[in-house]
Design a protein around this motif. Structure first.
Motif, PDB file in Angstrom:
ATOM      1  N   GLU A 107       0.792  -0.886  -0.267  1.00 21.29           N
ATOM      2  CA  GLU A 107       0.180   0.121   0.480  1.00 21.29           C
ATOM      3  C   GLU A 107       1.042   1.068  -0.081  1.00 21.29           C
ATOM      4  O   GLU A 107       0.705   2.149  -0.601  1.00 21.29           O
ATOM      5  CB  GLU A 107      -0.646  -0.010   1.039  1.00 21.29           C
ATOM      6  CG  GLU A 107      -1.676   0.922   1.686  1.00 21.29           C
ATOM      7  CD  GLU A 107      -3.182   0.498   0.605  1.00 21.29           C
ATOM      8  OE1 GLU A 107      -3.884   0.868   0.303  1.00 21.29           O
ATOM      9  OE2 GLU A 107      -3.865  -0.682   0.123  1.00 21.29           O
ATOM     10  N   GLY A 111       0.409   3.013  -4.323  1.00 21.36           N
ATOM     11  CA  GLY A 111      -0.933   4.223  -3.689  1.00 21.36           C
ATOM     12  C   GLY A 111      -0.338   5.294  -3.881  1.00 21.36           C
ATOM     13  O   GLY A 111      -0.645   6.092  -4.750  1.00 21.36           O
ATOM     14  N   GLU A 115      -1.644   7.652  -7.444  1.00 20.10           N
ATOM     15  CA  GLU A 115      -1.844   9.275  -6.635  1.00 20.10           C
ATOM     16  C   GLU A 115      -0.529  10.305  -7.676  1.00 20.10           C
ATOM     17  O   GLU A 115      -1.571  11.402  -7.903  1.00 20.10           O
ATOM     18  CB  GLU A 115      -1.066   9.244  -5.508  1.00 20.10           C
ATOM     19  CG  GLU A 115      -2.136   8.594  -4.718  1.00 20.10           C
ATOM     20  CD  GLU A 115      -3.726   9.230  -4.812  1.00 20.10           C
ATOM     21  OE1 GLU A 115      -4.775  10.349  -4.781  1.00 20.10           O
ATOM     22  OE2 GLU A 115      -4.710   8.206  -4.654  1.00 20.10           O
ATOM     23  N   PRO A 169      -5.070  -1.021  -4.689  1.00 24.88           N
ATOM     24  CA  PRO A 169      -4.184  -0.528  -2.907  1.00 24.88           C
ATOM     25  C   PRO A 169      -6.090   0.156  -2.481  1.00 24.88           C
ATOM     26  O   PRO A 169      -6.486  -0.317  -3.927  1.00 24.88           O
ATOM     27  CB  PRO A 169      -4.167   0.780  -3.766  1.00 24.88           C
ATOM     28  CG  PRO A 169      -2.741   1.316  -4.710  1.00 24.88           C
ATOM     29  CD  PRO A 169      -3.520   0.127  -5.407  1.00 24.88           C
ATOM     30  N   GLN A 172      -8.454   2.066  -4.982  1.00 22.55           N
ATOM     31  CA  GLN A 172      -8.953   1.716  -6.139  1.00 22.55           C
ATOM     32  C   GLN A 172      -9.636   0.674  -6.267  1.00 22.55           C
ATOM     33  O   GLN A 172     -10.323   0.728  -7.027  1.00 22.55           O
ATOM     34  CB  GLN A 172      -7.614   1.796  -6.973  1.00 22.55           C
ATOM     35  CG  GLN A 172      -6.693   2.486  -7.280  1.00 22.55           C
ATOM     36  CD  GLN A 172      -5.631   3.852  -6.431  1.00 22.55           C
ATOM     37  OE1 GLN A 172      -5.218   3.385  -6.239  1.00 22.55           O
ATOM     38  NE2 GLN A 172      -6.674   4.743  -6.762  1.00 22.55           N
TER      39      GLN A 172
END
Length: 248
Positions: A107, A111, A115, A169, A172
């Motif tokens: 994660e 992640g 992003e 993640p 999502q």
């Protein structure tokens, strides 16, 4: 967008390296003179864009009549990798070797890649669609996590092909319910390190009314080449090329 090199390949495809600010990328375009539909192709969790099997897929798709673009995402390929990335990757490798739970490490790695990467892809898409040799609608092919984010935030993307073999993640996994475009997901049944059930749950969560799952036996890199042909037909149907590619 600055093109820094170009090479005409034997199959008629033109391969060009480009930079957009500090983002390096590659664009493949077919030999035909007409504007080509664009497919964005993103790799899983840090593979460089020049990795051989990724390039082979891109060239095959371009030879079919599409423009294909890829970039090195944040901390990947030719771009500087933050020290934190190396630390997390080392901890992740150790956890996987020891059989310890690794979700939080995954994660913390995947992640931020989504992003930070999704806004860059949208900037690259803006620049690409200014080129006269490219046209919409736009498709996406590659890493599921990034594809989900783009599918729900970028209205120019009309269709997506997702590879289930990369960590997705939690954010999502929730966003997947908002996807409404046609979707094809590829799953390797024996993908080491990527639990099969998690991929099946993700496919079930995707909100599209038109979605297809192709599952094949084998490990992470064992996707059969015929899936490339099937993916081509999938994009043909949804990017408006069915008629011109049909036998006469």
């Amino acid at each position: 967008m600055l093109f820094i090199s170009e090479q005409q390949l034997p199959d008629g495809v033109l391969e060009r390296e480009f930079t957009l600010g500090d983002i390096p990328g590659t664009l493949w375009t077919p030999g035909s003179a007409a504007p080509a539909p664009l497919i964005l192709t993103a790799h899983n969790n840090g593979l460089p864009r020049r990795e051989a099997r990724l390039v082979a897929r891109a060239r095959h798709t371009a030879a079919r009549g599409y423009a294909v673009a890829t970039i090195d995402g944040p901390g990947c390929g030719d771009r500087p990798r933050p020290a934190a990335h190396d630390r997390i990757r080392a901890e992740l490798r150790e956890a996987l070797r020891a059989g310890r739970p690794a979700d939080e490490l995954l994660e913390s790695l995947a992640g931020p890649l989504v992003e930070e990467g999704a806004p860059e892809w949208r900037t690259v898409l803006d620049a690409l669609l200014e080129l006269p040799e490219l046209d919409g609608p736009v498709g996406y092919s590659g890493w599921a996590a990034l594809g989900i984010r783009l599918a729900v935030t970028e209205p120019r993307i009309a269709v997506a092909g997702l590879f289930a073999g990369g960590y997705v993640p939690r954010a999502q996994r929730e966003e997947a319910r908002k996807i409404s475009i046609p979707l094809l997901m590829l799953l390797q049944w024996n993908d080491e390190g990527n639990p099969r059930q998690r991929a099946l749950d993700l496919f079930d969560a995707i909100g599209s009314t038109e979605k297809t799952l192709h599952a094949n036996m084998g490990g992470h890199t064992g996707t059969p080449w015929f899936e490339q042909e099937d993916a081509g037909r999938f994009f043909d149907r949804h990017l408006g090329r069915t008629q011109e590619l049909s036998p006469r």
